[in-house]
Design an enzyme around this catalytic site. Structure first.
Site, PDB file in Angstrom:
ATOM      1  N   GLN A   1       0.532 -21.550   5.391  1.00  0.00           N
ATOM      2  CA  GLN A   1      -0.119 -21.753   6.699  1.00  0.00           C
ATOM      3  C   GLN A   1       0.906 -22.179   7.759  1.00  0.00           C
ATOM      4  OE1 GLN A   1      -3.003 -21.195   8.059  1.00  0.00           O
ATOM      5  NE2 GLN A   1      -4.156 -20.521   6.267  1.00  0.00           N
ATOM      6  N   SER A   2       2.120 -21.666   7.651  1.00  0.00           N
ATOM      7  CA  SER A   2       3.189 -22.083   8.576  1.00  0.00           C
ATOM      8  C   SER A   2       2.856 -21.778  10.041  1.00  0.00           C
ATOM      9  CB  SER A   2       4.477 -21.352   8.187  1.00  0.00           C
ATOM     10  OG  SER A   2       5.427 -21.453   9.225  1.00  0.00           O
ATOM     11  N   ASN A   3       2.925 -22.821  10.865  1.00  0.00           N
ATOM     12  CA  ASN A   3       2.747 -22.624  12.315  1.00  0.00           C
ATOM     13  C   ASN A   3       3.953 -21.916  12.909  1.00  0.00           C
ATOM     14  OD1 ASN A   3       0.260 -24.163  12.584  1.00  0.00           O
ATOM     15  ND2 ASN A   3       1.525 -25.916  12.016  1.00  0.00           N
TER      16      ASN A   3
ATOM     17  N   GLY B   1       5.694 -22.261   4.722  1.00  0.00           N
ATOM     18  CA  GLY B   1       4.543 -22.408   3.834  1.00  0.00           C
ATOM     19  C   GLY B   1       3.476 -21.380   4.204  1.00  0.00           C
TER      20      GLY B   1
ATOM     21  N   CYS C   1       5.808 -19.693  11.423  1.00  0.00           N
ATOM     22  CA  CYS C   1       5.750 -18.253  11.125  1.00  0.00           C
ATOM     23  C   CYS C   1       4.728 -17.569  12.028  1.00  0.00           C
ATOM     24  CB  CYS C   1       5.412 -18.030   9.650  1.00  0.00           C
ATOM     25  SG  CYS C   1       6.811 -18.468   8.584  1.00  0.00           S
TER      26      CYS C   1
END
Ligand SMILES: Cc1ncc(COP(=O)(O)O)c(C=O)c1O
Length: 343
Positions: free
Chosen positions: A77-79, A75, A81
């Site tokens: 705001q992927s943590n 997503g 990534c």
């Protein structure tokens, strides 16, 4: 509880381990249960949270395959990534992220995890939710086009939630064995370890680790998206793959062993209800612990609702696994701010 030596594939060391276990004294008193937090949000600073334990195995494999570029997805705001982008920078690798957003022509502002992704040098490819459904094919296409220009790409599935990534949480269970012995007083009292399930790899590792190390604790996950059936399947698949790939000597039955506390997705993935944000503020105010709005905040909220219904439903002791996600709070500042003003 037993100790056991595992022959796992190589691992690089990125996380600051072991992470501490912190008692939540005021919330324990309020809810009538011994409540602890396993601080996997403290595996690092910018490179923090649960994903690092998984990436220690996955990126070791990427290095062994002589990759020069890491591709992964999530997503906006992927943590996962963000952690991948930072770990890639630390290892001198390039990173390309496929991030989901409703309108790729108008991507979200450069804040929270996205700011860190970009500062760590990651290329971002924005994709629509529809395109994201084909994420594995899209990542394979990106890898092929890099290959054609002489680069070597390594693709990580969403959340690094595959059998290899799950090994990180089998290893974490070794730490939890010590935590239960040293901090919780021995493991003779009924105890539940609770975590947030987003793509399932953390739960898979915990479930297998509990079996391997014969831990006397229930493992339960609050799903922050989809539903129980989805996670019984997703976590079950990862567990079975890990058992096969790494010859784990455990008896696993997905219907019996995967415990999902369903009903707390709320408004939907990454969407916050006021009650969830209020609880996040309460935990920060009373215990100095910052949960995140997308994963740990929803899971903690679910756990508290269950405790309000029955204070003994998880036994006498609870270890809530704090899997990180701090940077996801910042894009929620405008939703959180009125909750602070009314106090
Ligand atoms: C902060 C945080 N907690 C929990 C999770 C869920 O972990 P998993 O994807 O292994 O289920 C994620 C990622 O999905 C996360 O970023």
């Amino acid at each position: 509880m037993t100790t056991c030596s595992l022959s796992f594939p190589p691992q690089i060391h990125l996380a600051k381990l072991p992470t501490p276990v912190q008692p939540l004294r005021r919330l324990s008193e309020k809810y009538g249960v011994e409540l602890y937090v396993k601080r996997d949000d403290l595996t690092g600073i910018a490179l923090s949270g649960n994903k690092i334990r998984k990436l220690e195995f996955v990126l070791a494999d990427a290095l062994a395959q002589k990759a020069d570029t890491i591709i992964t997805c999530g997503g906006a705001q992927s943590n996962h990534c963000r952690a991948t982008a930072i770990a890639a920078a630390m290892l001198g690798l390039n990173c390309r992220l496929l991030l989901r957003t409703p309108d790729p022509a108008n991507p979200p502002p450069l804040e929270g995890n996205i700011l860190l992704d970009r500062m760590a040098g990651a290329d971002i490819v924005w994709v629509t939710p529809d395109e994201y459904k084909q994420r594995d094919e899209l990542m394979a296409r990106e890898a092929a086009s890099l290959q054609a220009s002489g680069r070597k790409a390594y693709t990580i599935p969403k959340g690094a939630s595959n059998a290899l990534g799950a090994l990180g949480y089998i290893r974490a269970m070794e730490e939890l064995v010590n935590d239960i012995t040293n901090t919780l007083g021995g493991g003779n009292r009924p105890c539940t370890i609770i975590n947030a399930a987003g793509s399932g790899g953390t739960s898979a590792g915990l479930i297998l680790g509990a079996k391997i190390f014969d831990v006397n604790a229930r493992i339960a996950a609050v799903n922050v998206r989809d539903d129980r059936a989805y996670f019984v399947q997703a976590i079950g698949d990862i567990c079975e793959q890990a058992i096969a790939d790494y010859h784990l000597d455990v008896h696993f039955n997905r219907q019996r062993d995967v415990e999902i506390i369903d009903g707390y997705v709320g408004l939907g993935y990454a969407l916050s209800q006021t009650e969830e944000l209020e609880l996040i503020c309460e935990v920060a105010r009373t215990e100095g612990v910052f949960l995140d709005p997308v994963y740990t905040g929803k899971a903690f909220f679910g756990m508290i609702q269950e405790l309000k219904r029955d204070p003994k439903c998880f036994g006498e002791q609870i270890i809530f696994l704090h899997t990180g996600g701090l940077f996801g709070l910042f894009p929620k500042a405008s939703q959180i701010s009125p909750l602070l003003e009314i106090r």
